[in-house]
Scaffold this active site. Structure first.
Site, PDB file in Angstrom:
ATOM      1  N   PRO A  79      18.691 -15.952  -6.473  1.00  0.00           N
ATOM      2  CG  PRO A  79      20.011 -16.404  -8.351  1.00  0.00           C
ATOM      3  CD  PRO A  79      18.696 -16.753  -7.702  1.00  0.00           C
ATOM      4  CB  CYS A  93      28.931  14.196  10.036  1.00  0.00           C
ATOM      5  SG  CYS A  93      29.187  15.533   8.881  1.00  0.00           S
TER       6      CYS A  93
HETATM    7  C1  PLP Z   1      17.233 -11.055   0.063  1.00  0.00           C
HETATM    8  C2  PLP Z   1      16.479 -12.195  -0.492  1.00  0.00           C
HETATM    9  C3  PLP Z   1      16.996 -12.901  -1.577  1.00  0.00           C
HETATM   10  C4  PLP Z   1      18.330 -12.608  -2.195  1.00  0.00           C
HETATM   11  O1  PLP Z   1      19.378 -12.774  -1.320  1.00  0.00           O
HETATM   12  P1  PLP Z   1      20.891 -12.747  -1.891  1.00  0.00           P
HETATM   13  O2  PLP Z   1      21.714 -12.876  -0.676  1.00  0.00           O
HETATM   14  O3  PLP Z   1      21.062 -11.417  -2.556  1.00  0.00           O
HETATM   15  O4  PLP Z   1      21.017 -13.857  -2.841  1.00  0.00           O
HETATM   16  C5  PLP Z   1      16.236 -13.931  -2.097  1.00  0.00           C
HETATM   17  N1  PLP Z   1      15.016 -14.240  -1.586  1.00  0.00           N
HETATM   18  C6  PLP Z   1      14.503 -13.558  -0.541  1.00  0.00           C
HETATM   19  C7  PLP Z   1      13.166 -13.938  -0.034  1.00  0.00           C
HETATM   20  C8  PLP Z   1      15.201 -12.531   0.042  1.00  0.00           C
HETATM   21  O5  PLP Z   1      14.692 -11.868   1.077  1.00  0.00           O
END
Ligand code: PLP
Length: 463
Positions: A321, A391
């Protein structure tokens, strides 16, 4: 990441048909705890505080625009995730959502691991003392230098994203006399968004190796034969700002199916699966995110059930997360500069920041709310669009919201739920100075990322 790609540019006055703000909220002074960081409150006398400090005082001391991050909320969310997943699972905070040295220290203190996806994020993590074995390295095009560094410092895992990378990481690890622990990122043919998931034709994107057509099985085959690699598991990340667990269910089922195929073909039971991040948060009062313990239970049940059916021991689960931890913990504080009523349409409220500190509205058509926080007001609600000072006519922070009609230049307004993907995506467009991040806790406030200065801009300009 989020919803559909939406061309930047102003939408017309379609607010009344879009669903969200068909009517003003009953009380414009109320701060819905769903979208505000946990310690944000409006006292009886109308004063808004965070971590026990008045926001007007914070504005005086730190200026605007600025992000104020509720440290105790951040830590509580880390603990909630760690507790929910327990000792048989690992929580990796996705550093791309927002990363700083202070954040890395909080993660360590609260027992979380960390995902990085660039040399810069890796440097920040190591500099703040995160043990390398608690770091996972991601990305669809890690450079040779990044891979060398990650292997040299001994990151806990590298998540392999292509056939070339399988060979590249193996080669580098071997050259450095190491055996690198790796996972393979697969695309399971599911793409999940806010309130729905789609289960066809999502191999058409840049991340991962498709399960379809036996690609992922071939990737496993190769990784298992290379001396420089220790393949520990399979990784799947299906999207962002997800509320519906159905997408995770399909993802988990397909990943477990691959584990079973790997066992049948190679006699190897891979011990880990990573189900990625993407859990949604409340940007507006209409969003209903799940609690970490519900998510942990749902994912644990799915994986256990699927593994039992396949005759596999349950692998160690990890999740990643980002937004769900940091997103709700911060708000952006702006000062109102100009107010422009457009007859029959709406009122444009210009603030001292904009798309340089929050690109999500322009990029994803993201929804936010806004509140007047420097005072209360009993004035009638007016329909506003909060815009920045850049802008671009697509320089919109909050597309549709209501603020009191006596709003005036100098008032402070705040946009909640800006902890994730705002400072981390901030830019210097129009040579804007990126705002500071101020951590607030128990009556104290301290800058954890300082405001950029004009000297910072000129330092890079060496022509
Ligand atoms: C972006 C990403 C996350 C986190 O995503 P959230 O939407 O911020 O929880 C976790 N693992 C991977 C591989 C990601 O690219």
């Amino acid at each position: 990441m989020s919803r559909s790609a939406h061309p930047a540019g102003p939408r017309h006055a379609d607010v009344m048909t879009e669903g969200h703000y068909t009517a003003p909220p009953a009380d414009l002074n109320a701060l819905d705890p769903k979208v505000w960081a946990r310690t944000v409150t409006r006292d009886e006398d109308g004063t808004v505080t965070v971590g026990g400090i008045e926001v007007t005082r914070l504005a005086e001391e730190f200026g605007t625009p600025a992000y104020f991050l509720d440290e105790s909320d951040f830590r509580a969310r880390c603990r909630a995730w760690a507790d929910a997943f327990g000792r048989d699972a690992d929580v990796f905070y996705a550093g791309k959502a927002f990363l700083s040295r202070a954040v890395v220290r909080w993660l360590q203190e609260e027992g979380l691991n960390l995902d990085v996806c660039s040399g810069g994020e890796l440097t920040t993590a190591l500099d703040a003392g995160m043990p390398a074995e608690r770091i996972a390295f991601h990305g669809n095009n890690k450079t040779v230098a990044e891979i060398e560094r990650a292997v040299t410092v001994g990151v806990g895992r590298i998540v392999l994203d292509s056939f070339q990378e399988i060979a590249r990481v193996a080669h580098i690890a071997q050259r450095l006399g190491k055996r690198q622990r790796v996972q393979i990122r697969v695309t399971v043919g599911v793409e999940a968004h806010t309130h729905e998931f789609i289960a066809t034709a999502h191999e058409d994107q840049k991340f991962g190796i498709a399960l379809a057509g036996g690609q992922a099985a071939e990737a496993v085959r190769r990784a298992l034969t290379l001396d420089g690699l220790e393949l520990t598991g399979i990784h799947s990340h299906i999207g962002s700002q997800i509320f519906d667990m159905a997408g995770f269910e399909v993802s988990a089922r397909r990943v477990v199916q691959l584990l079973a195929e790997v066992r049948d073909e190679h006699g190897v039971e891979l011990p880990e699966i990573d189900l990625g991040g993407g859990l949604g948060i409340a940007y507006t009062s209409e969003d209903d995110p799940r609690e970490p313990h519900e998510i942990a239970k749902a994912l644990g049940d799915i994986v256990t059930r699927e593994c039992e059916a396949a005759g596999l021991a349950t692998p160690r689960i990890s999740v990643e997360p980002g937004r769900a931890i940091v997103g709700p913990t911060a708000f952006t504080l702006y000062e109102v500069g100009t107010i422009k009523p457009l007859e029959g349409l709406r009122t444009y409220v210009s603030v001292d920041g904009g798309m340089s500190d929050n690109i999500r509205t322009a990029l994803y058509d993201a929804e936010y709310t806004v509140a007047l926080v420097s005072r209360t007001s009993d004035a009638e609600p007016m329909l506003v669009r909060v815009v920045g000072k850049h802008c671009e006519s697509g320089d919109i922070v909050v597309k549709d919201a209501f603020l009191p009609s006596d709003l005036a230049p100098g008032d402070l307004i705040a946009v909640p739920a800006t902890g994730a993907y705002c400072r981390s995506m901030a830019s210097n467009y129009n040579h804007a100075l990126r705002p500071p991040v101020v951590a607030v806790r128990d009556g104290g406030a301290r800058v954890i990322v300082r405001r950029e200065t004009e000297e910072d801009l000129l330092r890079l300009d060496v022509g």
